[in-house]
Design a protein around this motif. Structure first.
Motif, PDB file in Angstrom:
ATOM      1  N   GLY A 161       0.840  -1.186   0.000  1.00  0.00           N
ATOM      2  CA  GLY A 161       0.000   0.000   0.000  1.00  0.00           C
ATOM      3  C   GLY A 161       0.876   1.237   0.000  1.00  0.00           C
ATOM      4  O   GLY A 161       1.780   1.345   0.841  1.00  0.00           O
ATOM      5  N   ASP A 162       0.645   2.156  -0.946  1.00  0.00           N
ATOM      6  CA  ASP A 162       1.618   3.256  -1.032  1.00  0.00           C
ATOM      7  C   ASP A 162       0.995   4.576  -1.454  1.00  0.00           C
ATOM      8  O   ASP A 162       1.502   5.247  -2.354  1.00  0.00           O
ATOM      9  N   ASP A 163      -0.084   5.009  -0.796  1.00  0.00           N
ATOM     10  CA  ASP A 163      -0.555   6.366  -1.072  1.00  0.00           C
ATOM     11  C   ASP A 163       0.425   7.402  -0.529  1.00  0.00           C
ATOM     12  O   ASP A 163       0.385   8.565  -0.928  1.00  0.00           O
ATOM     13  N   ASP A 164       1.358   6.974   0.351  1.00  0.00           N
ATOM     14  CA  ASP A 164       2.405   7.873   0.852  1.00  0.00           C
ATOM     15  C   ASP A 164       3.539   8.077  -0.153  1.00  0.00           C
ATOM     16  O   ASP A 164       4.354   8.983   0.005  1.00  0.00           O
ATOM     17  N   LEU A 165       3.627   7.198  -1.156  1.00  0.00           N
ATOM     18  CA  LEU A 165       4.682   7.248  -2.186  1.00  0.00           C
ATOM     19  C   LEU A 165       6.076   7.063  -1.593  1.00  0.00           C
ATOM     20  O   LEU A 165       7.057   7.661  -2.053  1.00  0.00           O
ATOM     21  N   VAL A 166       6.165   6.208  -0.577  1.00  0.00           N
ATOM     22  CA  VAL A 166       7.465   5.852  -0.002  1.00  0.00           C
ATOM     23  C   VAL A 166       8.356   5.198  -1.055  1.00  0.00           C
ATOM     24  O   VAL A 166       9.575   5.396  -1.066  1.00  0.00           O
ATOM     25  N   VAL A 181       5.898  -2.475  -5.200  1.00  0.00           N
ATOM     26  CA  VAL A 181       4.733  -1.893  -4.545  1.00  0.00           C
ATOM     27  C   VAL A 181       3.526  -2.774  -4.831  1.00  0.00           C
ATOM     28  O   VAL A 181       3.250  -3.112  -5.985  1.00  0.00           O
ATOM     29  N   MET A 182       2.819  -3.169  -3.785  1.00  0.00           N
ATOM     30  CA  MET A 182       1.563  -3.897  -3.923  1.00  0.00           C
ATOM     31  C   MET A 182       0.459  -3.001  -3.383  1.00  0.00           C
ATOM     32  O   MET A 182       0.411  -2.717  -2.186  1.00  0.00           O
ATOM     33  N   GLU A 183      -0.409  -2.543  -4.289  1.00  0.00           N
ATOM     34  CA  GLU A 183      -1.359  -1.466  -3.989  1.00  0.00           C
ATOM     35  C   GLU A 183      -2.712  -1.767  -4.610  1.00  0.00           C
ATOM     36  O   GLU A 183      -2.796  -2.192  -5.761  1.00  0.00           O
ATOM     37  N   ILE A 184      -3.790  -1.532  -3.847  1.00  0.00           N
ATOM     38  CA  ILE A 184      -5.143  -1.853  -4.322  1.00  0.00           C
ATOM     39  C   ILE A 184      -5.726  -0.777  -5.243  1.00  0.00           C
ATOM     40  O   ILE A 184      -6.617  -1.056  -6.046  1.00  0.00           O
ATOM     41  N   ASP A 185      -5.233   0.442  -5.152  1.00  0.00           N
ATOM     42  CA  ASP A 185      -5.781   1.574  -5.906  1.00  0.00           C
ATOM     43  C   ASP A 185      -5.134   1.647  -7.290  1.00  0.00           C
ATOM     44  O   ASP A 185      -3.941   1.924  -7.414  1.00  0.00           O
ATOM     45  N   TYR A 208      -2.863  -5.193  -5.877  1.00  0.00           N
ATOM     46  CA  TYR A 208      -2.885  -6.277  -4.892  1.00  0.00           C
ATOM     47  C   TYR A 208      -3.746  -5.869  -3.715  1.00  0.00           C
ATOM     48  O   TYR A 208      -3.709  -4.730  -3.247  1.00  0.00           O
ATOM     49  N   ASP A 209      -4.532  -6.799  -3.224  1.00  0.00           N
ATOM     50  CA  ASP A 209      -5.343  -6.653  -2.016  1.00  0.00           C
ATOM     51  C   ASP A 209      -4.713  -7.564  -0.967  1.00  0.00           C
ATOM     52  O   ASP A 209      -4.598  -8.781  -1.182  1.00  0.00           O
ATOM     53  N   PHE A 210      -4.267  -6.995   0.167  1.00  0.00           N
ATOM     54  CA  PHE A 210      -3.513  -7.820   1.120  1.00  0.00           C
ATOM     55  C   PHE A 210      -4.345  -8.935   1.747  1.00  0.00           C
ATOM     56  O   PHE A 210      -3.806  -9.814   2.431  1.00  0.00           O
TER      57      PHE A 210
END
Length: 358
Positions: A161-166, A181-185, A208-210
């Motif tokens: 999940g990376d809405d923070d853009l780490v 990055v595994m991210e649902i959005d 990806y959905d954890f």
């Protein structure tokens, strides 16, 4: 006026969140230090619903008043009550330069500037996934923390999940060899891949959905993971469990934030037992208020209390979480099973509106 213990009992009956007399004391101390509701939460570091109901109870008892602008002020009766309990305004001594993180940001100015330039057109936070991203200083502080602990340079990094853009900050640092990055959005997956291609960063983003099983090729693959999980017990367990199952061996590290605003100490206790007993990992660091979040646009539309002092735009970045670092042992284990349904966002401590309580 009731004792602090009586107030605590009434708040527990109202919210379902375990509340002690010490919790009430800390909230009163914070309220004595600032008239702004969201700052009271930030100073007291107690669950949102508990803070809101205590302020409302004090208003009903005519110990404080709520101004037209939403400010909360103790009256003479309220000040006398505080004095009788020897409750003083909350004191703060946090370093302004590092915001309490213990990081020398003067060494990170280039990365801060570059990150802001690269991410100027980032997607907005949306309520669909309970998003709310952190400040640039927080993102870069995370990079510095991972690097200082030996968990970034020359390492393979998983960002769950990376809405923070780490991932982008890590890529710009030039330290990791690979970032996944595994991210649902879908918006974020597309954006991160576009930025990675444009700036030739070693990042691959995928949907990806954890709650789903990790892709086989990434089980036991990474040196480090970082995530900012939802804070129901179910979501914490499955998200961190997935991260641990992605780590390769003993001595690998995981990082995640956990608030006291949507996760009481009772919840921290339950989750720490899961970390130690079920996952068999060690908590090496808990850095208080490390993560500071930018105020998100949809806050007042989804917040679970409609009191007038709540329905006020925040004047500061009030939502904060502590940074956990965990490290694996030789017998550590995560969660590798197939799809695992769980409640992601809503429990009695959640900030968002639940529909059953006003």
């Amino acid at each position: 006026m009731e004792s602090l213990q009586d107030i605590a009992h009434q708040i527990y009956q109202k919210t379902g969140v375990m509340t002690s007399s010490k919790d009430v004391e800390k909230i009163l101390s914070a309220a004595a230090a600032t008239p702004h509701f969201w700052e009271i939460i930030s100073l007291s570091q107690k669950p949102f619903s508990v803070v809101a109901e205590i302020i409302e109870l004090l208003r009903q008892r005519n110990l404080l008043k709520v101004e037209k602008n939403g400010d909360i002020k103790f009256n003479s009766k309220g000040l006398e009550y505080l004095g009788s309990l020897k409750i003083a305004p909350k004191r703060t001594y946090t370093c302004h330069a590092c915001e309490g993180r213990g990081i020398n940001f003067s060494k990170l100015e280039d990365l801060i500037k570059k990150f802001d330039q690269v991410t100027v057109n980032r997607p907005k936070a949306i309520s669909d996934y309970d998003q709310g991203f952190v400040t640039t200083q927080t993102v870069v502080g995370r990079i510095a923390l991972l690097a200082e602990r030996g968990d970034l340079e020359g390492k393979k990094l998983l960002v769950l999940g990376d809405d923070d853009l780490v991932s982008i900050a890590a890529g710009l640092s030039g330290m990791p060899t690979e970032i996944v990055v595994m991210e649902i959005d879908d918006r974020l997956v597309e954006y991160i891949n576009e930025v990675a291609n444009k700036y030739n960063l070693p990042i691959k983003a995928m949907k990806y959905d954890f709650r789903d099983k990790l892709p086989e090729e990434y089980v036991g693959y990474f040196d480090t993971f970082i995530t900012d999980p939802p804070e129901t017990i179910e979501a914490l367990e499955i998200c961190i469990g997935r991260g641990i199952s992605a780590l390769s061996k003993e001595g690998c590290a995981g990082y995640f934030g956990l608030t006291l605003i949507e996760a009481s100490l009772e919840k921290w206790n339950v989750f720490q037992q899961i970390l130690a007993s079920k996952f068999k990992v060690v908590v090496t660091d808990i850095i208080h208020n490390f993560n500071h979040y930018v105020n998100w646009d949809y806050l007042l539309n989804t917040v679970g209390k409609q009191y007038e002092f709540v329905q006020v735009e925040p004047k500061l970045n009030w939502y904060r979480s502590s940074m956990y670092r965990i490290e694996t042992l030789k017998d550590s284990k995560g969660i590798e099973n197939e799809y695992k349904p769980c409640e992601l966002y809503v429990d009695e401590e959640a900030l968002i509106y639940r529909g059953d309580k006003a």
